[in-house]
Write a protein that holds these residues in place. Structure first.
Motif, PDB file in Angstrom:
ATOM      1  N   ARG A 136      36.210  30.800  -6.213  1.00  0.00           N
ATOM      2  CA  ARG A 136      35.352  31.874  -6.716  1.00  0.00           C
ATOM      3  C   ARG A 136      36.227  32.975  -6.795  1.00  0.00           C
ATOM      4  NH1 ARG A 136      30.091  32.223  -5.323  1.00  0.00           N
ATOM      5  NH2 ARG A 136      29.971  34.557  -5.408  1.00  0.00           N
ATOM      6  N   SER A 137      35.775  34.085  -7.464  1.00  0.00           N
ATOM      7  CA  SER A 137      36.600  35.321  -7.542  1.00  0.00           C
ATOM      8  C   SER A 137      36.272  35.926  -6.403  1.00  0.00           C
ATOM      9  CB  SER A 137      36.065  36.161  -8.943  1.00  0.00           C
ATOM     10  OG  SER A 137      34.966  36.741  -8.635  1.00  0.00           O
ATOM     11  N   ASN A 138      37.306  36.848  -5.782  1.00  0.00           N
ATOM     12  CA  ASN A 138      37.557  37.628  -4.784  1.00  0.00           C
ATOM     13  C   ASN A 138      37.553  37.012  -3.368  1.00  0.00           C
ATOM     14  OD1 ASN A 138      37.372  40.585  -4.095  1.00  0.00           O
ATOM     15  ND2 ASN A 138      35.503  40.338  -3.008  1.00  0.00           N
ATOM     16  N   VAL A 139      37.945  35.722  -3.501  1.00  0.00           N
ATOM     17  CA  VAL A 139      38.407  35.026  -2.219  1.00  0.00           C
ATOM     18  C   VAL A 139      39.768  35.312  -1.712  1.00  0.00           C
ATOM     19  CG1 VAL A 139      36.791  33.162  -2.526  1.00  0.00           C
ATOM     20  CG2 VAL A 139      38.982  33.005  -3.252  1.00  0.00           C
ATOM     21  N   GLY A 140      40.561  35.865  -2.769  1.00  0.00           N
ATOM     22  CA  GLY A 140      41.954  36.305  -2.461  1.00  0.00           C
ATOM     23  C   GLY A 140      42.826  35.216  -2.872  1.00  0.00           C
ATOM     24  N   LYS A 141      42.558  34.550  -4.114  1.00  0.00           N
ATOM     25  CA  LYS A 141      43.336  33.565  -4.589  1.00  0.00           C
ATOM     26  C   LYS A 141      44.605  34.373  -5.294  1.00  0.00           C
ATOM     27  CE  LYS A 141      41.146  31.191  -7.792  1.00  0.00           C
ATOM     28  NZ  LYS A 141      42.381  30.906  -9.017  1.00  0.00           N
ATOM     29  N   SER A 142      44.532  35.701  -5.713  1.00  0.00           N
ATOM     30  CA  SER A 142      45.805  36.311  -6.443  1.00  0.00           C
ATOM     31  C   SER A 142      46.793  36.754  -5.163  1.00  0.00           C
ATOM     32  CB  SER A 142      45.304  37.509  -7.180  1.00  0.00           C
ATOM     33  OG  SER A 142      44.066  37.159  -8.126  1.00  0.00           O
ATOM     34  N   THR A 143      46.043  37.136  -4.086  1.00  0.00           N
ATOM     35  CA  THR A 143      46.751  37.642  -3.224  1.00  0.00           C
ATOM     36  C   THR A 143      47.684  36.415  -2.573  1.00  0.00           C
ATOM     37  OG1 THR A 143      45.080  39.288  -2.570  1.00  0.00           O
ATOM     38  CG2 THR A 143      46.869  38.825  -0.904  1.00  0.00           C
ATOM     39  N   THR A 200      45.734  41.546  -8.760  1.00  0.00           N
ATOM     40  CA  THR A 200      44.646  41.509  -7.895  1.00  0.00           C
ATOM     41  C   THR A 200      43.922  42.618  -7.891  1.00  0.00           C
ATOM     42  OG1 THR A 200      46.328  42.782  -6.418  1.00  0.00           O
ATOM     43  CG2 THR A 200      45.915  40.420  -6.027  1.00  0.00           C
ATOM     44  N   GLY A 201      42.751  42.900  -7.736  1.00  0.00           N
ATOM     45  CA  GLY A 201      41.731  44.010  -7.899  1.00  0.00           C
ATOM     46  C   GLY A 201      41.444  43.975  -9.228  1.00  0.00           C
ATOM     47  N   ASN A 259      40.406  31.629   3.837  1.00  0.00           N
ATOM     48  CA  ASN A 259      41.275  33.015   3.769  1.00  0.00           C
ATOM     49  C   ASN A 259      40.286  33.957   4.367  1.00  0.00           C
ATOM     50  OD1 ASN A 259      43.340  34.601   3.364  1.00  0.00           O
ATOM     51  ND2 ASN A 259      42.423  35.174   1.246  1.00  0.00           N
ATOM     52  N   LYS A 260      40.951  35.194   4.821  1.00  0.00           N
ATOM     53  CA  LYS A 260      40.413  36.388   5.364  1.00  0.00           C
ATOM     54  C   LYS A 260      40.159  36.063   6.967  1.00  0.00           C
ATOM     55  CE  LYS A 260      38.932  38.069   0.789  1.00  0.00           C
ATOM     56  NZ  LYS A 260      37.950  38.980   0.262  1.00  0.00           N
ATOM     57  N   ASP A 299      41.170  37.262   9.418  1.00  0.00           N
ATOM     58  CA  ASP A 299      41.365  38.439  10.140  1.00  0.00           C
ATOM     59  C   ASP A 299      40.138  39.099  10.268  1.00  0.00           C
ATOM     60  OD1 ASP A 299      41.565  38.660   7.541  1.00  0.00           O
ATOM     61  OD2 ASP A 299      42.118  41.048   7.757  1.00  0.00           O
ATOM     62  N   LYS A 300      39.050  38.713   9.203  1.00  0.00           N
ATOM     63  CA  LYS A 300      37.683  39.133   9.545  1.00  0.00           C
ATOM     64  C   LYS A 300      36.735  38.543  10.197  1.00  0.00           C
ATOM     65  CE  LYS A 300      36.864  40.343   4.946  1.00  0.00           C
ATOM     66  NZ  LYS A 300      35.936  41.210   3.858  1.00  0.00           N
ATOM     67  N   ALA A 359      45.895  35.513   3.863  1.00  0.00           N
ATOM     68  CA  ALA A 359      46.867  35.702   2.828  1.00  0.00           C
ATOM     69  C   ALA A 359      47.392  37.153   2.595  1.00  0.00           C
ATOM     70  CB  ALA A 359      46.200  35.295   1.388  1.00  0.00           C
ATOM     71  N   LYS A 360      46.416  37.928   3.065  1.00  0.00           N
ATOM     72  CA  LYS A 360      46.993  39.456   2.947  1.00  0.00           C
ATOM     73  C   LYS A 360      48.236  39.770   3.675  1.00  0.00           C
ATOM     74  CE  LYS A 360      44.485  43.267   3.834  1.00  0.00           C
ATOM     75  NZ  LYS A 360      42.994  44.021   3.627  1.00  0.00           N
TER      76      LYS A 360
HETATM   77  P1  GDP Z   1      40.964  36.803  -6.284  1.00  0.00           P
HETATM   78  O1  GDP Z   1      39.941  37.486  -6.974  1.00  0.00           O
HETATM   79  O2  GDP Z   1      40.534  35.566  -5.512  1.00  0.00           O
HETATM   80  O3  GDP Z   1      42.094  36.823  -6.990  1.00  0.00           O
HETATM   81  O4  GDP Z   1      41.242  38.001  -5.120  1.00  0.00           O
HETATM   82  P2  GDP Z   1      42.170  38.774  -4.841  1.00  0.00           P
HETATM   83  O5  GDP Z   1      43.503  38.348  -4.481  1.00  0.00           O
HETATM   84  O6  GDP Z   1      42.060  40.126  -5.658  1.00  0.00           O
HETATM   85  O7  GDP Z   1      41.559  39.652  -3.243  1.00  0.00           O
HETATM   86  C1  GDP Z   1      40.359  40.229  -3.308  1.00  0.00           C
HETATM   87  C2  GDP Z   1      40.182  41.221  -2.168  1.00  0.00           C
HETATM   88  O8  GDP Z   1      40.352  40.500  -0.888  1.00  0.00           O
HETATM   89  C3  GDP Z   1      41.256  42.375  -2.168  1.00  0.00           C
HETATM   90  O9  GDP Z   1      40.722  43.383  -1.997  1.00  0.00           O
HETATM   91  C4  GDP Z   1      42.398  41.786  -1.118  1.00  0.00           C
HETATM   92  O10 GDP Z   1      43.069  42.733  -0.645  1.00  0.00           O
HETATM   93  C5  GDP Z   1      41.292  41.044  -0.016  1.00  0.00           C
HETATM   94  N1  GDP Z   1      42.122  40.044   0.521  1.00  0.00           N
HETATM   95  C6  GDP Z   1      42.876  39.052   0.156  1.00  0.00           C
HETATM   96  N2  GDP Z   1      43.154  38.332   1.240  1.00  0.00           N
HETATM   97  C7  GDP Z   1      42.851  38.862   2.434  1.00  0.00           C
HETATM   98  C8  GDP Z   1      43.026  38.487   3.689  1.00  0.00           C
HETATM   99  O11 GDP Z   1      43.442  37.508   4.040  1.00  0.00           O
HETATM  100  N3  GDP Z   1      42.143  39.366   4.607  1.00  0.00           N
HETATM  101  C9  GDP Z   1      41.594  40.288   4.202  1.00  0.00           C
HETATM  102  N4  GDP Z   1      40.754  40.995   5.195  1.00  0.00           N
HETATM  103  N5  GDP Z   1      41.273  40.772   2.816  1.00  0.00           N
HETATM  104  C10 GDP Z   1      41.896  40.026   2.079  1.00  0.00           C
END
Ligand code: GDP
Length: 194
Positions: A9-16, A28-29, A132-133, A135-136, A170-171
């Motif tokens: 889904r969107s915002n999971v960090g797929k683009s990152t 991203t963003g 992903n994420k 770290d949180k 991913a970040k």
């Molecule tokens: P997409 O919509 O799935 O493509 O998600 P994005 O790659 O645009 O990332 C959505 C948000 O999650 C952005 O603010 C990223 O910086 C953040 N993000 C991505 N990967 C991580 C991670 O590993 N840890 C954290 N804390 N944030 C992340």
């Protein structure tokens, strides 16, 4: 040609994640749901293509019928390419996934990620949950066990490490566990060809 597909889904960090894997920059963003068509990229260290499928599930500002069409397109793409797809990577937000899944679980409802997981398995495609994420996430083991449970993988999560469950950040470019899991399925597929 071997292919690995990325879903989530969107915002999971797929683009990152895609940026980490390929070295390309992605939007991203940007507006959620912008990626509507499958995008293909080379996975640098190995000899296969990675396909970024459009984000599925709830996307604010995207009309229901558009979301339905996106889902139909994803399903059709997977059916048509099932034979060449080595693995499906479902990207989850480790912090939010369990809550989202539980909120959308009911007698008449199945969460998108769980539905996609089942669909990939039905097509004979191995699935890697890229959590992903991380770290949180404080309660790492509990969280990963809960995620396994929701997808029908018997906890403890550790027994799925390197194969079906890959905790990543991913970040920060911390995606070793995902590379390992994808490589595992790559080698499995090669063995099956013998
Ligand atoms: P997409 O919509 O799935 O493509 O998600 P994005 O790659 O645009 O990332 C959505 C948000 O999650 C952005 O603010 C990223 O910086 C953040 N993000 C991505 N990967 C991580 C991670 O590993 N840890 C954290 N804390 N944030 C992340």
């Amino acid at each position: 040609d071997s292919e690995v597909v990325l879903l989530g889904r969107s915002n999971v960090g797929k683009s990152t994640l895609m940026r980490e894997i390929t070295g390309h920059r992605f939007d991203t963003g940007g507006k959620p749901g912008v990626t509507r068509k499958p995008n293909h990229y080379d996975w640098a260290p190995e000899d296969f293509v990675i396909t970024d499928l459009p984000g599925f599930g709830f996307m604010s500002g995207v009309p229901d019928e558009v979301q339905e069409r996106i889902k139909t397109d994803i399903v059709r793409y997977l059916e048509e390419h099932a034979d060449s797809i080595l693995a499906g990577v479902i990207v989850l937000d480790g912090k939010a996934a369990v809550d989202i899944i539980d909120r959308h679980s009911g007698p008449d409802e199945i969460p998108h990620a769980v539905e996609m997981y089942g669909f990939l398995r039905e097509l004979g495609i191995p699935v890697v949950l890229a959590v992903n994420k991380m770290d949180k996430v404080d309660d790492r083991d509990d969280r990963l066990n809960d995620i396994c449970d929701r997808f029908g993988l018997l906890p403890p999560w550790k027994q799925w490490e390197g194969e079906s469950v890959a905790p990543i950040v991913a970040k920060k470019g911390n995606i070793g566990a995902l590379n390992e899991a994808v490589r595992f399925h790559l080698h499995e597929a090669k063995r099956d060809d013998l």
